[in-house]
Write a protein that holds these residues in place. Structure first.
Motif, PDB file in Angstrom:
ATOM      1  N   THR A  65       1.083  -1.297   0.313  1.00 42.44           N
ATOM      2  CA  THR A  65       0.067   0.127   0.046  1.00 42.44           C
ATOM      3  C   THR A  65       0.947   1.996  -0.418  1.00 42.44           C
ATOM      4  OG1 THR A  65      -0.059  -0.246   2.399  1.00 42.44           O
ATOM      5  CG2 THR A  65      -2.029  -1.193   1.201  1.00 42.44           C
ATOM      6  N   PRO A  66       0.402   2.192  -0.616  1.00 36.96           N
ATOM      7  CA  PRO A  66       0.950   3.655  -0.649  1.00 36.96           C
ATOM      8  C   PRO A  66       1.812   3.967   0.641  1.00 36.96           C
ATOM      9  CG  PRO A  66      -0.366   3.520  -2.314  1.00 36.96           C
ATOM     10  CD  PRO A  66      -0.864   2.191  -1.722  1.00 36.96           C
ATOM     11  N   ALA A  67       2.346   5.061   0.942  1.00 39.91           N
ATOM     12  CA  ALA A  67       2.150   6.025   2.289  1.00 39.91           C
ATOM     13  C   ALA A  67       1.905   6.635   1.930  1.00 39.91           C
ATOM     14  CB  ALA A  67       3.873   5.643   2.939  1.00 39.91           C
ATOM     15  N   ARG A  68       0.982   6.794   1.186  1.00 35.27           N
ATOM     16  CA  ARG A  68       0.049   8.263   1.356  1.00 35.27           C
ATOM     17  C   ARG A  68      -0.897   8.359   0.054  1.00 35.27           C
ATOM     18  NH1 ARG A  68       0.083  13.390  -0.870  1.00 35.27           N
ATOM     19  NH2 ARG A  68      -0.706  14.628   0.389  1.00 35.27           N
ATOM     20  N   VAL A  69      -2.149   9.343  -0.020  1.00 36.37           N
ATOM     21  CA  VAL A  69      -2.634   8.607  -1.142  1.00 36.37           C
ATOM     22  C   VAL A  69      -3.219  10.253  -0.831  1.00 36.37           C
ATOM     23  CG1 VAL A  69      -4.978   7.610  -1.908  1.00 36.37           C
ATOM     24  CG2 VAL A  69      -3.412   6.685  -0.755  1.00 36.37           C
ATOM     25  N   ASP A  70      -3.765  10.816  -1.875  1.00 33.97           N
ATOM     26  CA  ASP A  70      -3.872  12.141  -1.563  1.00 33.97           C
ATOM     27  C   ASP A  70      -5.829  11.876  -1.768  1.00 33.97           C
ATOM     28  OD1 ASP A  70      -5.690  14.845  -3.102  1.00 33.97           O
ATOM     29  OD2 ASP A  70      -2.706  15.686  -2.477  1.00 33.97           O
ATOM     30  N   ALA A  71      -6.618  12.625  -0.620  1.00 37.66           N
ATOM     31  CA  ALA A  71      -7.862  12.462  -0.583  1.00 37.66           C
ATOM     32  C   ALA A  71      -8.652  13.482  -1.540  1.00 37.66           C
ATOM     33  CB  ALA A  71      -8.143  13.337   0.901  1.00 37.66           C
ATOM     34  N   TYR A 109       4.859   7.426  -2.825  1.00 34.26           N
ATOM     35  CA  TYR A 109       5.251   5.987  -1.505  1.00 34.26           C
ATOM     36  C   TYR A 109       7.045   6.636  -1.273  1.00 34.26           C
ATOM     37  CZ  TYR A 109       2.808   2.962  -4.857  1.00 34.26           C
ATOM     38  OH  TYR A 109       1.554   2.046  -4.477  1.00 34.26           O
ATOM     39  N   THR A 110       7.003   6.042  -0.112  1.00 37.58           N
ATOM     40  CA  THR A 110       8.619   6.311   0.681  1.00 37.58           C
ATOM     41  C   THR A 110       9.473   5.367   0.359  1.00 37.58           C
ATOM     42  OG1 THR A 110       8.287   5.021   2.028  1.00 37.58           O
ATOM     43  CG2 THR A 110       7.742   6.287   2.973  1.00 37.58           C
ATOM     44  N   ALA A 111      11.012   5.651  -0.415  1.00 39.72           N
ATOM     45  CA  ALA A 111      12.267   5.472  -0.533  1.00 39.72           C
ATOM     46  C   ALA A 111      12.761   4.293   0.131  1.00 39.72           C
ATOM     47  CB  ALA A 111      13.117   6.116  -0.680  1.00 39.72           C
ATOM     48  N   GLY A 112      12.101   4.409   1.575  1.00 46.06           N
ATOM     49  CA  GLY A 112      11.997   2.493   2.412  1.00 46.06           C
ATOM     50  C   GLY A 112      11.279   1.443   2.059  1.00 46.06           C
ATOM     51  N   GLN A 113       9.999   1.784   0.624  1.00 44.51           N
ATOM     52  CA  GLN A 113       8.669   0.824   0.211  1.00 44.51           C
ATOM     53  C   GLN A 113       9.274  -0.124  -0.908  1.00 44.51           C
ATOM     54  OE1 GLN A 113       5.352   3.479  -0.021  1.00 44.51           O
ATOM     55  NE2 GLN A 113       4.512   1.650   1.528  1.00 44.51           N
ATOM     56  N   LEU A 114      11.292   0.503  -1.020  1.00 44.96           N
ATOM     57  CA  LEU A 114      11.495  -0.299  -2.248  1.00 44.96           C
ATOM     58  C   LEU A 114      12.224  -0.913  -2.112  1.00 44.96           C
ATOM     59  CD1 LEU A 114      13.636   2.617  -4.379  1.00 44.96           C
ATOM     60  CD2 LEU A 114      11.509   1.164  -5.068  1.00 44.96           C
ATOM     61  N   ALA A 115      12.317  -1.293  -0.759  1.00 45.38           N
ATOM     62  CA  ALA A 115      13.072  -2.894  -0.232  1.00 45.38           C
ATOM     63  C   ALA A 115      11.820  -3.862  -0.398  1.00 45.38           C
ATOM     64  CB  ALA A 115      13.376  -3.066   1.541  1.00 45.38           C
TER      65      ALA A 115
END
Length: 112
Positions: free
Chosen positions: A28-34, A41-47
């Motif tokens: 899931t994305p780190a943030r979804v604009d309402a 997504y964050t760079a940390g989610q690349l792992a």
């Protein structure tokens, strides 16, 4: 934060695949604009994305990938280490190699 397009390029997957992973709850994305619905997504989610891609390349289904991801096993964990005794994980004679299965501490080469 990375846009879905930038994140897809960085992870070498399609935007469509990222949307699918979001729909099934795999990534899931780190943030979804309402107001716009834009995913970030964050760079940390690349792992996690790289892990998903690697598991898919090994032939796992998305359901199997999800089970592995949810089990939270990390690269640092090695199941063999949990059962190994200290004598099996450490060489008492560093620099010596086992040539025959029995370690005598003597060199394994012969001189004439």
């Amino acid at each position: 934060m990375l846009s879905i397009g930038d994140f897809a390029r960085a992870g070498r997957v399609s935007v469509r695949m990222l949307r699918h992973y979001d729909a099934i709850g795999l990534l899931t994305p780190a943030r979804v604009d309402a107001s716009t619905g834009y995913r970030s997504y964050t760079a940390g989610q690349l792992a996690l994305l790289n892990r998903i891609v690697a598991l898919k390349e090994l032939g796992l289904t998305l359901a199997q990938v999800q089970q592995v991801v949810e089990s939270a096993v990390t690269v640092d964990e090695n199941p063999r280490d949990a059962h190994a005794s200290p004598s099996r994980t450490r060489n008492p004679n560093p620099g010596r190699h086992r040539a025959t299965g029995a370690c005598t501490g003597a060199p394994t080469h012969h001189r004439k």
